[in-house]
Design a protein around this motif. Structure first.
Motif, mmCIF file in Angstrom:
data_model
loop_
_atom_site.group_PDB
_atom_site.id
_atom_site.type_symbol
_atom_site.label_atom_id
_atom_site.label_comp_id
_atom_site.label_asym_id
_atom_site.label_seq_id
_atom_site.Cartn_x
_atom_site.Cartn_y
_atom_site.Cartn_z
ATOM 1 N N ASP A 102 0.826 -1.206 0.000
ATOM 2 C CA ASP A 102 0.000 0.000 0.000
ATOM 3 C C ASP A 102 0.859 1.254 0.000
ATOM 4 O OD1 ASP A 102 -2.427 -1.332 -0.011
ATOM 5 O OD2 ASP A 102 -2.384 -1.614 2.147
ATOM 6 N N VAL A 103 1.960 1.205 0.764
ATOM 7 C CA VAL A 103 2.860 2.359 0.791
ATOM 8 C C VAL A 103 3.486 2.555 -0.587
ATOM 9 C CG1 VAL A 103 4.927 3.333 1.840
ATOM 10 C CG2 VAL A 103 3.305 2.071 3.227
ATOM 11 N N PHE A 104 3.905 1.427 -1.209
ATOM 12 C CA PHE A 104 4.508 1.555 -2.539
ATOM 13 C C PHE A 104 3.489 2.043 -3.559
ATOM 14 C CE2 PHE A 104 7.656 -1.656 -0.910
ATOM 15 C CZ PHE A 104 8.650 -0.711 -0.781
ATOM 16 N N ALA A 105 2.213 1.602 -3.394
ATOM 17 C CA ALA A 105 1.179 2.084 -4.306
ATOM 18 C C ALA A 105 1.034 3.594 -4.191
ATOM 19 C CB ALA A 105 -0.154 1.398 -3.999
ATOM 20 N N GLY A 106 1.083 4.091 -2.941
ATOM 21 C CA GLY A 106 1.021 5.536 -2.736
ATOM 22 C C GLY A 106 2.190 6.237 -3.392
ATOM 23 N N MET A 107 3.391 5.613 -3.290
ATOM 24 C CA MET A 107 4.565 6.253 -3.890
ATOM 25 C C MET A 107 4.474 6.240 -5.409
ATOM 26 S SD MET A 107 7.477 4.832 -1.322
ATOM 27 C CE MET A 107 8.837 5.769 -1.958
ATOM 28 N N PHE A 108 3.891 5.170 -5.955
ATOM 29 C CA PHE A 108 3.722 5.112 -7.414
ATOM 30 C C PHE A 108 2.767 6.207 -7.883
ATOM 31 C CE2 PHE A 108 1.310 3.469 -11.071
ATOM 32 C CZ PHE A 108 2.336 3.465 -11.991
ATOM 33 N N LYS A 109 1.674 6.382 -7.099
ATOM 34 C CA LYS A 109 0.775 7.494 -7.407
ATOM 35 C C LYS A 109 1.543 8.815 -7.409
ATOM 36 C CE LYS A 109 -3.499 5.757 -5.314
ATOM 37 N NZ LYS A 109 -4.322 5.864 -4.107
ATOM 38 N N GLY A 110 2.414 8.966 -6.401
ATOM 39 C CA GLY A 110 3.195 10.192 -6.295
ATOM 40 C C GLY A 110 4.075 10.414 -7.511
ATOM 41 N N LEU A 111 4.639 9.318 -8.038
ATOM 42 C CA LEU A 111 5.499 9.422 -9.212
ATOM 43 C C LEU A 111 4.727 10.004 -10.398
ATOM 44 C CD1 LEU A 111 8.441 8.246 -9.908
ATOM 45 C CD2 LEU A 111 7.186 6.488 -11.119
#
Lengths: 255, 252
Positions: A192-201
């Motif tokens: 979930d954290v990585f998904a958030g970071m991908f969104k951020g990208l």
């Protein structure tokens, strides 16, 4: 009627110009290396410069998430589920989106204002006259900086925000700390954290390209007013885009 | 240490400015026509961004909430949660953030541009108080327009939440509608609108304050627009937290 047609025509042309600008910028961004010093200074400005603001905002957002959901959940008698709510609502959605909207507004406004200011003081034209590609030396470093800084800020916001939610739930609402942590552990995966970071990208690149477009295409004759307008447009378009793109990404990831 | 003193100095100046705005609103001359014009401009400019920003929030709440509520076999209750969360918390906060992004930054940029061009000084020379003529209409317009927009976004947020819960999530339409209104009280609506008015007031005052502090040059206009957005968002979240704690304490 002709006024409406003219408005639609103007938007259409603006959209086409944006797509051409974005395609040109993306090509430049991917095929040439940005100048190192410009990239580093932009990256530090976008990332480190947003950190204090982001920390303060996520602490309040995390506390808010606990306190406000307590009011809503109390009506069902479900106030012990705040850990789950903060885990899912906060880590998956609220903290990354808020980081993207707020830091995006700050970064985007800075990019648009600096480029617009260079345009009206004819520095961009000077670059072109000297046969220096402004896309490569001005736009590309800014795009890289925002694209790489925002995911880090989103990941950072997840941890700070969850910590603040925990503090709010345990120390202000007197909930059981163990049950809060168990619920968070049950619901939140590292994915979930990585998904958030991908969104951020993705959002970082989009915010930056919109801001660069508005700043870059200011007319030199518009003067100070043009700088203000382009800054405003960059903030508003960036924020709306972040929220809409977040919905689409969440739909694809979790729907 | 110097930064702390600067910060306190700015805070004091902001307080004095807010008092000046308040006093100017109470005493004549007032410029009603300019105020109406500002409201008209703000509604036209803000309605699309605010709608586009708040509508997805209802959708996201349904999207993420439906699995959680299904876990307890309570997906019929989703709409109760959606309704209170949108009306009370997310619609006011997000509508105000978008008003800050759109109206706040454009008011600050406009006043800043006038300052750079010497138009503010020209007004003062003509005997027109710039705070009365330029700042007060903007503050009143923000104060009135933000709650109005929030009413629209309440409907938009719930409608998009409905769309993701009923046709996509498979919740029964009748159950959704029934539970939607069951938990929303009149107090919730007033709390939401009151917060909006408070946040709108903050947006107007900070935009006017930072706009008038522009010194010279185009770069500082951009900086004023940017600072307005960042500072009002901080203010909105901070006030939201304090108000929520107070309401929780009062049991509302």
């Amino acid at each position: 009627m002709s006024k409406l047609a003219a408005t639609i025509d103007a938007y259409w042309n603006k959209g086409l110009a944006f797509l051409r600008f974005a395609a040109h910028a993306l090509r430049t961004q991917l095929t040439t290396l940005p100048p190192r010093d410009a990239f580093v200074s932009q990256f530090v400005d976008a990332g480190w410069g947003s950190l204090g603001l982001l920390t303060m905002l996520t602490i309040f957002a995390g506390l808010n998430l606990s306190v406000q959901s307590y009011g809503s959940f109390e009506r069902f008698g479900g106030q012990d589920l705040i850990g789950m709510f903060a885990g899912i609502g906060g880590v998956r959605e609220l903290f990354p989106v808020m980081a993207a909207v707020v830091c995006g507004a700050r970064i985007g406004a800075n990019l648009a204002a600096s480029l617009a200011n260079m345009r009206i003081s004819e520095q961009i034209d000077a670059f072109e006259v000297m046969a220096v590609d402004p896309m490569r030396f001005l736009v590309a470093p800014r795009l890289w900086a925002a694209t790489l800084a925002l995911p880090l800020l989103c990941g950072y916001a997840d941890f700070i925000g969850l910590g603040a939610s925990y503090l709010g739930a345990v120390y202000q609402l007197d909930l059981d700390p163990g049950s809060f942590l168990t619920q968070v552990q049950d619901q939140v995966r590292m994915v979930d954290v990585f998904a958030g970071m991908f969104k951020g990208l993705l959002m970082g690149w989009m915010v930056a390209i919109i801001a660069c477009f508005h700043g870059y295409t200011v007319k030199a004759s518009d003067g100070a007013e043009g700088v203000g307008i382009s800054t405003n447009l960059a903030i508003v378009h960036g924020a709306v885009l972040c929220i809409v793109v977040n919905l689409l990404l969440s739909w694809v990831m979790y729907g | 240490m110097k930064r702390l003193i600067d910060f306190l100095e700015t805070l004091g100046a902001l307080g004095a400015f807010a008092w000046q705005v308040f006093w100017s609103t109470l005493t004549s001359p007032r410029y009603f026509k300019e105020t109406l014009r500002m409201m008209d401009v703000l509604v036209r400019r803000c309605i699309i961004p605010v709608g586009l920003a708040v509508a997805p929030v209802g959708a996201v709440i349904s999207l993420q909430g439906i699995d959680v509520f299904k876990l307890f076999g309570a997906e019929r209750m989703l709409s109760s949660f959606l309704g209170t969360a949108i009306v009370r918390e997310y619609s006011p906060a997000l509508a105000s953030v978008m008003v800050a992004a759109q109206a706040g930054s454009s008011i600050a940029a406009r006043i800043g541009t006038m300052k750079v061009r010497g138009q503010i000084d020209a007004l003062a020379v003509m005997g027109v108080d710039p705070v009365r003529y330029v700042v007060v209409p903007g503050v009143i317009a923000c104060l009135v327009v933000t709650p109005l927009l929030s009413v629209i976004t309440n409907f938009l947020g719930i409608a998009s939440g409905w769309f993701f819960a009923v046709p996509i999530g498979g919740v029964d339409h009748g159950a959704f509608m029934e539970h939607l209104t069951a938990q929303i009280t009149a107090a919730d609506l007033w709390v939401g609108l009151g917060k909006c008015a408070l946040f709108g007031l903050g947006v107007g005052v900070i935009a006017g304050f930072l706009g008038l502090r522009v010194k010279h040059g185009a770069a500082s206009v951009g900086k004023a627009a940017n600072d307005t957005v960042v500072n009002t968002i901080i203010l909105i979240l901070l006030t939201d937290y304090v108000v929520s704690m107070m309401l929780l304490g009062m049991g509302l």
